[in-house]
Design a protein around this motif. Sequence first.
Motif, PDB file in Angstrom:
ATOM      1  N   SER A 289     -17.453   7.700  39.129  1.00 46.35           N
ATOM      2  CA  SER A 289     -18.145   6.579  38.499  1.00 46.35           C
ATOM      3  C   SER A 289     -17.171   5.843  37.584  1.00 46.35           C
ATOM      4  CB  SER A 289     -19.324   7.099  37.685  1.00 46.35           C
ATOM      5  OG  SER A 289     -18.815   7.808  36.583  1.00 46.35           O
ATOM      6  N   ILE A 290     -17.593   4.631  37.221  1.00 44.91           N
ATOM      7  CA  ILE A 290     -16.747   3.845  36.316  1.00 44.91           C
ATOM      8  C   ILE A 290     -16.493   4.623  35.038  1.00 44.91           C
ATOM      9  CG2 ILE A 290     -16.657   1.765  34.913  1.00 44.91           C
ATOM     10  CD1 ILE A 290     -16.547   0.744  37.552  1.00 44.91           C
ATOM     11  N   TRP A 291     -17.587   5.255  34.549  1.00 42.30           N
ATOM     12  CA  TRP A 291     -17.447   5.906  33.241  1.00 42.30           C
ATOM     13  C   TRP A 291     -16.515   7.093  33.300  1.00 42.30           C
ATOM     14  CZ3 TRP A 291     -17.944   2.896  29.688  1.00 42.30           C
ATOM     15  CH2 TRP A 291     -18.907   1.875  29.734  1.00 42.30           C
ATOM     16  N   SER A 292     -16.573   7.836  34.411  1.00 40.79           N
ATOM     17  CA  SER A 292     -15.653   8.968  34.489  1.00 40.79           C
ATOM     18  C   SER A 292     -14.222   8.463  34.577  1.00 40.79           C
ATOM     19  CB  SER A 292     -16.004   9.870  35.668  1.00 40.79           C
ATOM     20  OG  SER A 292     -15.719   9.184  36.874  1.00 40.79           O
ATOM     21  N   VAL A 294     -13.114   5.638  33.196  1.00 44.14           N
ATOM     22  CA  VAL A 294     -12.731   5.176  31.866  1.00 44.14           C
ATOM     23  C   VAL A 294     -12.396   6.365  30.979  1.00 44.14           C
ATOM     24  CG1 VAL A 294     -13.564   4.059  29.774  1.00 44.14           C
ATOM     25  CG2 VAL A 294     -13.977   3.019  32.004  1.00 44.14           C
ATOM     26  N   SER A 295     -13.243   7.393  31.049  1.00 38.40           N
ATOM     27  CA  SER A 295     -12.987   8.526  30.160  1.00 38.40           C
ATOM     28  C   SER A 295     -11.679   9.210  30.552  1.00 38.40           C
ATOM     29  CB  SER A 295     -14.153   9.511  30.184  1.00 38.40           C
ATOM     30  OG  SER A 295     -14.259  10.066  31.475  1.00 38.40           O
ATOM     31  N   GLN A 296     -11.428   9.313  31.860  1.00 41.21           N
ATOM     32  CA  GLN A 296     -10.177   9.960  32.238  1.00 41.21           C
ATOM     33  C   GLN A 296      -8.968   9.133  31.800  1.00 41.21           C
ATOM     34  OE1 GLN A 296      -8.019  11.613  35.925  1.00 41.21           O
ATOM     35  NE2 GLN A 296     -10.159  12.125  36.190  1.00 41.21           N
TER      36      GLN A 296
ATOM     37  N   ARG B 577     -10.562  -1.222  42.976  1.00 41.32           N
ATOM     38  CA  ARG B 577     -11.821  -0.480  43.007  1.00 41.32           C
ATOM     39  C   ARG B 577     -12.537  -0.730  44.331  1.00 41.32           C
ATOM     40  NH1 ARG B 577     -14.098   3.992  41.278  1.00 41.32           N
ATOM     41  NH2 ARG B 577     -16.332   3.804  40.904  1.00 41.32           N
TER      42      ARG B 577
END
Lengths: 791, 701
Positions: A289-292, A294-296, B577
């Motif tokens: 996901s986008i959030w994973s 970003v967090s990575q 993406r």
Amino acid sequence: MGVLQPTQDAELINRKASKKGKTDKDLLKRNKITESEPDTEKREMETDSKRPTQNPTELNLQPVKFQCQISFQFDLASLICLVVGIATRFYNLTQPHSIVFDELHYGKYVSLYMKRTFFFDSQPPLGKQLIALAAYIGGYTGDFKFVAIGAAYPENFPLFAVRFIPALCGALLPVSVYYLLLQLGLKQLTAATAAFLILFDNALLTQSRFILMEPMLLLFSVFGLYCLLKFIRCRESPYTFAWFAWLIVGLFSLTAAVCIKFVGLCSLLLGFYVVWRDMWSLVANKNLSIWSLVSQALVRAVVLFAVPVALYLSLFHVHLSILNKAGPHDSVMTSAFQASLEGGLASITKGQPLQIAHGSQITLRHSHGRTCWMHSHAAVYPVRYPDKRGSSHQQQVTCYSFKDVNNWWIVKRPSRSDLAVSRPIDAIKDGDIIQLVHGMTSRALNSHDVAAPVSPQNQEVSCYIDYNISMPAQNLWRVDIINKDQVGDVWHTIESMVRLVHVNTSQALKFSGKQLPDWGFNQHEIVTDRVVIQDDTVWNVEEHRYTKSDDQKERERDMVHAEMIPTRPTTLSFWDKIVELHMKMLFSSSDTLQDHMYSSQPLDWPLLSRGIAYWVNTTTNAQVHLIGNVAIWYSGTIAIFSYCVLLVWYLCRMRRKIYDISADEWARFDLVLEIALFGYGINMLPYFCVERTLFLHHYLPALVFKIVLLAAFTEHALTVARSCRWSNLIYWPLQILFASWLLMILYVFVQFAPLSYGCSSFTVQQLLSLRWRDSWDFIMQRSALDVDMLL
Amino acid sequence: MSELKERTKPAAKKNSKEWWFAFGVIVVATLLTRLYKIAEPEHVCWDETHFGKMGSWYIKRTFFFDVHPPLGKMLIGLSGYLTGYDGQFPFEKPGDVYENVNYLGMRLFCTLLGAATVPFAFVTVWELTESLEASFLASTLFLLDVGLITLNQYILLDPILLFFVMGSVLGMAKVGSQTYKAFSAQWYFWLVWTGVMLAGSISVKFVGLFVVLLVGLHTASQLWNILGDTSQPLTHVLKHFVARALCLILLPILLYVCFFYVHLKVLNHTGNGDGFYSSAFQSQLIGNSLHNASMPREVSYGAVVSLKNHRTGGGYLHSHWHLYPEGVGAHQQQITAYTHKDENNKWAIKSIAEIEPEDKDEVQILRHGQYVRLEHLVTKRNLHSHKEPAPMTRKHLQVTGYGENGTGDANDVWVVHIDGGVKNQPVLTVTSKFRLIHHLQKCVLTTSGKQLPKWGFEQQEVSCNPNFRDKNALWNVEDNFSPKLPNVTVQVYAPSFWERFLESHAVMLQGNAGLKPKEGEVTSKPWQWPINYKGQFFSGNQYRIYLLGNPVVWWSNLGFLALFCSVYFFQLLRHQRSPEVRSHEHKKLAAGVWLLVGWALHYFPFWIMGRVLYFHHYFPALMFNSMLSGVIISYILEVVKELLAEKVAFVFRHCLLGLFASSLAYSFYLFAPLAYGMTGASGNDPNSTMQSVRWLESWEF
């Protein structure tokens, strides 16, 4: 004219010392002819080393591990690499038993570490710290004076311990390269070939045997890259222990490389690129996901930032806390820095009164750039300069780089005539108008509309002499405290940075950077400049005491016999120190552009135009000369060129939808390209843009990448040959070619090995027969040769 | 390659009235701003002193040396010649008043070339984006930058360089947008145009190489696209390649060589640049002592000679009444290499016998392998070397002038060694190349080409190299006076055009490398340029001109540059993406990428240059940045239109454009005096009218 000179880049302060090292006469003395005996022990080692390349088939394990676990697997090949590495690097390690090349500098630093004496070097400290640690364990106390190249070490000097760390790093390098190649997805045979090339390169061998920084730099760079490649193999399972471990260890190792020499930065950037490239390819993974993502990205960015900064700063912290005593390089640093060291300036300035007041006796130091103190003496400016300009013919004011009794000035308020300081003290504040009276001649600092001697665009500064020629004294100066926000608006010793602005003309007292001619005793010029805000107008008080008596003779006596009683040490925070140290490190090296007999240009390196003479025995002509294995260097250069040509060829063919090699092979080709070719480029290209003296050993980081590329290229060539239409026809000849190439490398290595070990003597004829290129300058007795031979 | 096919439609309504109206407005405004006050100040400004002088030399046909290629100065000379300037004004120093000098023609010529960059920018951006808005914005940024106006109005190389650079970029854009009609006459026209402009750029200044790189990259990317179109046969690609190679590689090289040919043909009289060149080169210049020279053929003992070093740009062996300073080797007389002709270059050749043979009739010819002493004619000191390090090249030995009235010591003895010579071969004037080998120290007289500091008057270092294989250790006798030998006409081997061409380049490169900042000299740093940190005085005193960019233009340019980078990175990220999103290929963004590359190519190389840098080196980069700003503003407006409701977008658009236009116009009004001349109190003075616009402390107007 020392034939053997250390590099200047390692050191700028010790230039004087190294100049004294006039060893040339001794070096050039004719030696007796002694045959160099074939070294049986060495021969044995060399036959050993062929083994990994000759019987790889039986060891054909699947080397590339895609699992994420820390598993140490020693295969036989790597073990042999290690053994041969140790054998070649440690053989006769304490020979020659005298100072070789830059050991002069690094050895000196090690001694200073032992004595905890502050020194200044334009490179970070880790390498010197490691060697100092080994020396400490070896029981060295720092008593040996490193005077000149070629000077013998005393018997009790733990030479083995001091040379241990570089040799160990040099011995571990082939194994690291071996594993790096396996991580790149190359065959074991290829990896072993690369290790073989590293083992038998004469330059890498020579460099590993002495107190030099490169072996450590190379090992940390290669090992760091290996770890980061391991890290990207763990991409499927982020945040696991292995993921963090490889990332952190890799960055740690690459940062260590930076802390040995700043050029390690190139490898660190390559490491950043590896991590970034992996992140970029993760973006395309729709399962995340986008959030994973970003967090990575954030986690990686934090680690990428935090690990290097933390390691770098802590090493400097260790450096500065060990070196807490004053030493020979103090004067490079500011007064505040010096005052924070034990002894030296601190012992002089301790107990000085803090506030400058009417009646203070001070020395005024030029704060930024060249160290010098405002000075005057009983000599006047010449009436006319050579260019027909006139001067005021008043007393000279100069900036003098040495401590001298004529550097004393007395601060005086214009309204008062007594000079002794009495309680309550009349402190000088920001904005106050003062006069400065020269201590020994009692003349006041003056400036007027007369062109300065060397910088005619500025005003002359003099000590006023009244000639009764309607040139009135203009001796009032305004004190501007620049850092009054930090230290308050009272003028303080050492801490306050001041500008002295001439009241009549609003110009500031400035160190012009130019030297006066003979009449000014080649001291530096002081002027006033219209442009007030600039670094050269900043001054600070270094030494200070209050005047006790109004009698001039007594004052002079005081100045000559000044001695202080220390009461309170000054301190400077770690941050201030590190900032100042870096300013000096980054901006001081630029003015060391000097010629060296064995310096070379980047373009000389790929074709090995020049070596560096490291050491020579004055009686036997035995010598250590840094020179690469010419077979490896030339094949490497050819490989790089061919690799680029092939790359363009494949790209063009793929653009036309023709695929010459399998996708797997292409992926390998591409990865090697991005690590080895980029690594080569990033370690090589910056040297084309630096303006300083360069040496062959600056090429060694690039050389390691070149060897990686060379090995990968042989594998690619063999793979392509096997898969092509006429494979039966050309595959075997190619393999034979490959084997004989390895033999040739071994042969060259054996030929030049005596120049690495420095223990066999040479005749002039033997040296001339080794001079395969005209430009290689081995040291030999020249009177024996006639002109045409030398031409 | 559907993209290529789509492009088969001719470019949108190019000839619409709107387009011509906008273009006309820009042209008229450009002419008005550029030609206003062109004749003022009526004195030599800044580097006019160099380039005006060189233009005059072309008119007078006297030879000179300059580090830049010749085209720019030839054009200045030509324009002066055509407008009736006779080449007699000396252009001695800035501030010299032009009295009855026809300087206006040259200024007008430079200004017009410089002015052409504005319409060029308009058309370039139009070709790249097909957006009138972007074109208009970009060219307005050009128009209202006071820095460009200042730089364009004088007799300088920069307006000419900027003209050719913008011309190249225009050609590049034209060729790019006309791929659909490849091989048509029009397409060829623009290809040739690009080639000619490229040749012009590098023939004015070597920094023109950056635009060559840009066009090269652009061409490579085009060929890459063509290569990827597998529906076309390989021969098609080859055809494209050959056409470009001819027009963009071969043609510029030919033109470049032609310019040099003209340069060497026109300058056929001796001038002040002779000494930089070899003896053979000099013999081609009318008036030079070597031109049809009459000298003894052989060199004899007792002759007075001058010795010329064989390295490119090497000087004459020289000495003067000055000693090496204290601390630089022995405190003896300096020996240097000097590139100008001078009495102090003369040396007498003496044998090693203490007393000269009395017999006046017997002439001894100097031969290979013989011992010799060289006595400096003016100071009567002998050429000497000893075991002290040379001043710059520490590994060499110091060479000094030693002795009194010709009496020295054993260290004055040298051996003559003709290159490839045999025993007893005589030394011939000009043609013999020889080494001077120090007998005792076993070292060879050489010059390192390094400049000595002030104490050595910045002449070149002469030293004695223990390594005999020094390429710079060859010398030849240039002037030869010997009363005992008959003079004959020396047939100096006349160098061909190519040899002269190559030698000119070697000398130029060396001159360029020698332009290092001197000790203590403050030079402009590249980081200062984009932020408009500090300007440059063009004219001081009564009528002041100060080269400084319009800060509103420059600073907003930087902002838009950053904006473009972030927008483009974001679009790349989207594409990475989900590969089907191709918004990064938007026409304006693609155009922006090329402009960004152009900016980077014209800016970053200066960071690694060791030579003296000046503020005006940034202007080519600035032009790319201004075009980029125009493109990115119009891109943002377009995106906003898609994202927001129509009404909001309309308001946004007009607010943004209005704000932009008004701040540009107002800042132009504020800063225009910098370009058109300020009188009255200086900017430091609080009473000055310009004090209010002195936004940065570092501006010195």
